[in-house]
Design a protein around this motif. Structure first.
Motif, PDB file in Angstrom:
ATOM      1  N   GLN A  46      -4.699   4.258 -10.420  1.00  0.00           N
ATOM      2  CA  GLN A  46      -6.113   4.567 -10.271  1.00  0.00           C
ATOM      3  C   GLN A  46      -6.430   5.895 -10.957  1.00  0.00           C
ATOM      4  OE1 GLN A  46      -9.524   4.396 -10.002  1.00  0.00           O
ATOM      5  NE2 GLN A  46      -9.168   3.131  -8.202  1.00  0.00           N
TER       6      GLN A  46
ATOM      7  N   ARG B  40      -4.173  14.874  -7.787  1.00  0.00           N
ATOM      8  CA  ARG B  40      -3.370  14.368  -8.885  1.00  0.00           C
ATOM      9  C   ARG B  40      -2.668  15.545  -9.532  1.00  0.00           C
ATOM     10  NH1 ARG B  40      -5.522   9.804 -10.711  1.00  0.00           N
ATOM     11  NH2 ARG B  40      -6.205   9.731  -8.544  1.00  0.00           N
TER      12      ARG B  40
ATOM     13  N   GLN C  38       2.851   0.548  -7.258  1.00  0.00           N
ATOM     14  CA  GLN C  38       2.447   1.568  -8.213  1.00  0.00           C
ATOM     15  C   GLN C  38       0.991   1.932  -7.966  1.00  0.00           C
ATOM     16  OE1 GLN C  38       1.871  -0.049 -12.286  1.00  0.00           O
ATOM     17  NE2 GLN C  38       2.677  -1.929 -11.404  1.00  0.00           N
ATOM     18  N   TYR C  39       0.591   3.039  -8.516  1.00  0.00           N
ATOM     19  CA  TYR C  39      -0.772   3.524  -8.355  1.00  0.00           C
ATOM     20  C   TYR C  39      -1.224   4.036  -9.707  1.00  0.00           C
ATOM     21  CZ  TYR C  39      -4.730   6.029  -6.283  1.00  0.00           C
ATOM     22  OH  TYR C  39      -5.998   6.476  -5.944  1.00  0.00           O
TER      23      TYR C  39
ATOM     24  N   ILE D 152      -0.185  11.198  -1.286  1.00  0.00           N
ATOM     25  CA  ILE D 152      -0.253  10.036  -0.384  1.00  0.00           C
ATOM     26  C   ILE D 152      -0.415  10.448   1.075  1.00  0.00           C
ATOM     27  CG2 ILE D 152       1.029   8.517  -1.921  1.00  0.00           C
ATOM     28  CD1 ILE D 152       3.528   9.033  -0.202  1.00  0.00           C
TER      29      ILE D 152
ATOM     30  N   TYR E   3       0.742  11.736  -7.479  1.00  0.00           N
ATOM     31  CA  TYR E   3      -0.514  11.740  -6.725  1.00  0.00           C
ATOM     32  C   TYR E   3      -0.195  11.884  -5.246  1.00  0.00           C
ATOM     33  CZ  TYR E   3       0.508   6.881  -5.445  1.00  0.00           C
ATOM     34  OH  TYR E   3       1.100   5.737  -4.949  1.00  0.00           O
TER      35      TYR E   3
ATOM     36  N   SER F 275       0.848  -1.193   0.000  1.00  0.00           N
ATOM     37  CA  SER F 275       0.000   0.000   0.000  1.00  0.00           C
ATOM     38  C   SER F 275       0.881   1.240   0.000  1.00  0.00           C
ATOM     39  CB  SER F 275      -0.897   0.019   1.239  1.00  0.00           C
ATOM     40  OG  SER F 275      -1.491   1.297   1.398  1.00  0.00           O
ATOM     41  N   THR F 276       0.555   2.200  -0.835  1.00  0.00           N
ATOM     42  CA  THR F 276       1.353   3.427  -0.860  1.00  0.00           C
ATOM     43  C   THR F 276       0.785   4.501   0.064  1.00  0.00           C
ATOM     44  OG1 THR F 276       0.108   4.250  -2.762  1.00  0.00           O
ATOM     45  CG2 THR F 276       2.110   2.992  -3.214  1.00  0.00           C
TER      46      THR F 276
ATOM     47  N   PHE G  32       3.164   8.891 -10.063  1.00  0.00           N
ATOM     48  CA  PHE G  32       1.969   8.205 -10.535  1.00  0.00           C
ATOM     49  C   PHE G  32       2.364   7.106 -11.503  1.00  0.00           C
ATOM     50  CE2 PHE G  32      -1.558   7.733 -13.590  1.00  0.00           C
ATOM     51  CZ  PHE G  32      -2.579   7.414 -12.720  1.00  0.00           C
TER      52      PHE G  32
END
Length: 763
Positions: free
Chosen positions: A495, A502, A492-493, A608, A606, A350-351, A616
């Protein structure tokens, strides 16, 4: 036993990536160099004997891949190797031979493999005269004398025998107040691993573990404690054991225990795990390591002790000679013998967790002083044994970072010898020379750039046949990305839903920004509003969430469905030659779509935490259009002194709508005597080594090019290169030419429609 004495300028003990790059760097600078390796192949943990794949800053930061000697090696290996990278365990002997070929092709370098250093001869308490070593397979004993020694042995063998102070284990919270330090200091270190590899044989195959193999029967040990067996081909870093074993003196015991556990893990996957036994039914055990890959042992105390605060706060050092950017990655002591695996894995990477937020670091600089022993004046360190705390080691220990440390150590030693300066005085007396040499040899620093007074290009006027403009890209855009993938094991993310802030970085080449458009999908049936901001970023790794200066604020009205949504910003005083960050604030009913291509140097991030952003995806560009199109790829970028996107694009890029050949021209008011032309091309920077296909040649890199000089009233070709795929090329003329104009003509690339160059140097 045959006895022999040899003399060198410099001796490197250890043939891992740190020691190897140190040896190559010093030998290329003309020093008589010897590398001593106690195994038959180079590469250390990355070799085909252990098969840990090299990692570095680019796992977490776009355009942060390590360059210099390590980049030459990794680019060459991918261009030659048929084998796909999946993770630890895949490495074949093509990598070994890539290293061996470079060593054998390097003048001034003597190789001693299968050679164990076992003693040190001191001239006095602060000076090493020689090391003694044995080649048991040749019944030979060597006494190897040198002016400077570099201990790249990992365990700090030479430093320990020479009487240097070292640390072992973790500092307590009270000593440096490091975020990752335990309350009480301990001797606990990260463990060692062995890996296995399997092969799809095309039909069901059985496996029966030997009686002495470890028996695993509890699925929660794997699926609830951070040890996911998610790759049927093998490659699990978490097959790891440390305490209660000593990673130095118990190395053989650890090897036998790891073998028991590795076979037990494969037995679990093959015969018991409901998910993996189906995926692995056609797989057979193909290889199992028998040399433990070691993460941590002695850390030799140097002139400066890096603590965790340095990578976390990106400390700027006057003697910066390398950079890192891996996260603060501290494995659970005991490994398989502990209740849970490494914390990030236990959280399924999880980031947004507290651990992930406090562990994200860099890119940050590393000082030369941490590579120089405080106790012995002619001893340096390179690799995981440098002068750092346990917490700081969590980030600097990865192999691409240690390779940079090795090149820096070898370069510093060579220059100290050339200048007749004690290497212990190099940080004070020689640091600018060392930094400029490393930059010239392809390295990068976050805080320093090329200011080489001998580089004639810095005084040139630049022109080009054409110049690309930055328009932006949408979901439908196509780019030249063949062979470039995403390492699937990487945090990585991706979404697209705007659940958090963002930001899209945009390089600005004009003070006027009339309008910015983004492609948004409103998943609701009602009109949505999204707040937007333009902020000024210091560089592409400026991860401050809300502290960046705000240049403009507004609001987007998003109708249902997918639409380009425009913001008439009318900003008249935009910062030319800088990056802005275009931010959209959260609205979970709206998606910001990814662009279909990667725009050079235009990355996204993004949020966190309340104060921190993160890259991202893997360097993707989010969909955007900017009006007017920005002139951010001009020819003047090639003398910015920086060879990658950082505070600006630093890239000349030709108009992709025009056919090749395209050219870049340097002109001087008076004729210059030119003997060397050095070029840095784009490619192999955006993502980790793991993302690249077999036989990969980066599309952005020029394939066929020539260098022309204007003399005798005409343009004359002085160099011509075909089938290039390397990013850093040096061209030496046998006889210098006198000219006031030089052109680099790119005739074809490895796939991209634009000619592209980061830097031109002339000497």
């Amino acid at each position: 036993m045959h006895k022999k004495t040899e003399q060198y300028d410099l001796v490197i003990i250890g043939g891992g990536l740190a020691g190897f790059c140190a040896a190559i760097a010093a030998a290329r600078l003309g020093r008589k160099t010897c590398i001593v390796q106690n195994r038959p192949v180079f590469g250390g943990n990355s070799s085909s004997e252990i098969r840990v794949t090299p990692h570095g800053a680019c796992a977490f930061h776009a355009y942060a891949r390590e360059t210099g000697i390590i980049s030459e090696l990794l680019i060459e290996e991918r261009a030659q190797n048929h084998e796909a990278i999946f993770e630890n365990g895949w490495t074949n002997s093509v990598w070994d031979m890539t290293l061996y070929n470079m060593a054998q092709s390097t003048k001034n370098l003597t190789i001693h493999v299968n050679t164990d250093v076992y003693d040190v001869i001191m001239k006095d308490k602060r000076h090493i005269k020689a090391v003694t070593a044995r080649q048991l397979n040749a019944e030979k004993e060597l006494t190897i004398e040198a002016s400077i020694f570099i201990d790249a042995s990992g365990d700090g063998i030479v430093a320990n025998i020479a009487g240097c102070e070292y640390r072992l284990g973790s500092e307590g919270k009270d000593e440096f107040n490091e975020p990752h330090a335990p309350e009480v200091a301990s001797k606990d270190v990260m463990g060692s691993s062995i890996h296995f590899k399997t092969k799809d044989v095309g039909r069901p195959t059985a496996f029966k573990a030997p009686d002495w193999a470890m028996k695993y029967d509890d699925a929660s040990f794997f699926y609830k404690q951070g040890r996911l067996p998610k790759e049927e081909r093998g490659g699990y870093w978490w097959i790891e054991i440390g305490i209660p074993y000593d990673t130095i003196s118990d190395n053989e015991e650890i090897r036998h225990e790891l073998t028991r556990h590795a076979l037990g893990v494969w037995d679990w996957m093959k015969n018991k795990d409901p998910k993996m036994k189906e995926l692995s039914k056609n797989y057979a055990l193909d290889w199992i390591g028998q040399v433990p890959g070691k993460r941590e042992s002695r850390r030799i105390m140097g002139q400066y002790l890096m603590t965790e605060h340095d990578p976390q706060n990106c400390t700027v050092f006057e003697d910066e000679i390398a950079f890192g950017g891996w996260f603060i990655d501290l494995h659970t002591p005991g490994g398989l013998l502990a209740q849970n695996s490494e914390p990030a894995s236990n959280e399924n990477y999880s980031t947004f967790s507290e651990y992930a937020i406090k562990s994200y670091a860099g890119p940050y600089g590393i000082p030369l002083r941490s590579l120089i022993s405080k106790d012995v004046d002619n001893l340096m360190m390179a690799g995981r044994n440098i002068s750092v705390t346990h917490a700081a080691l969590g980030t600097v220990r990865v192999m691409n970072t240690t390779a940079l440390l090795g090149q820096a150590a070898g370069t510093a030693a060579a220059i100290a010898l050339q200048k007749n300066v004690a290497v212990s005085d190099a940080p004070k007396l020689l640091i600018k020379t060392i930094q400029q040499q490393l930059l010239r040899d392809g390295c990068f620093f976050p805080n320093y750039k090329n200011v080489d007074e001998k580089d004639l290009a810095l005084g040139a006027t630049l022109a080009a046949s054409s110049e690309a403009l930055l328009y932006g890209a949408g979901p439908e855009s196509k780019g030249a990305h063949e062979g470039l993938h995403i390492w699937r094991d990487q945090p990585q993310y991706l979404q697209e839903k705007l659940e958090n802030r963002r930001g899209q970085l945009i390089a600005i080449g004009s003070s006027n920004i009339e309008k910015i458009e983004v492609f948004l999908v409103n998943t609701s049936e009602a009109e949505q509003r999204v707040a937007c901001q333009i902020r000024l970023a210091d560089h592409i790794w400026d991860y401050r969430a809300c502290e960046l200066p705000t240049l403009a604020e507004g609001e987007l009205i998003v109708p249902p469905g997918g639409n380009w949504v425009a913001w008439e910003v009318n900003l008249k005083d935009a910062p030319v030659g800088r990056y802005i960050r275009f931010d959209l604030l959260p609205n979970p009913k709206v998606e910001w779509k990814n662009a279909g291509r990667i725009e050079s140097g235009q990355m996204a991030m993004y949020q966190i935490s309340p104060t921190k952003m993160r890259r991202f995806g893997n360097g993707q560009t989010l969909s955007f259009k900017i009006h007017p199109a920005q002139p951010c790829y001009g020819p003047q970028n090639v003398i910015s002194g920086v060879t990658r996107p950082h505070q600006f694009t630093n890239l000349w890029k030709s108009d992709p709508n025009l056919p090749l050949t395209q050219w870049l021209q340097l002109s001087w008011p008076k004729a210059q005597l030119i003997k060397e032309v050095e070029l840095t091309f784009p490619g192999h920077l955006l993502r980790e080594y793991h993302a690249y296909d077999p036989f990969y040649r980066d599309p952005q890199c020029p394939k066929d090019y020539s260098i022309q000089g204007y003399f005798d009233g005409a343009w004359n070709t002085i160099f011509e290169v075909k089938e290039n795929y390397h990013r850093h090329r040096k061209h030496h003329l046998e006889k210098p030419i006198s000219t006031n104009q030089i052109r680099i003509c790119v005739h074809s690339t490895n796939g991209d429609p634009s000619a592209q160059i980061f830097e031109v140097r002339c000497y």
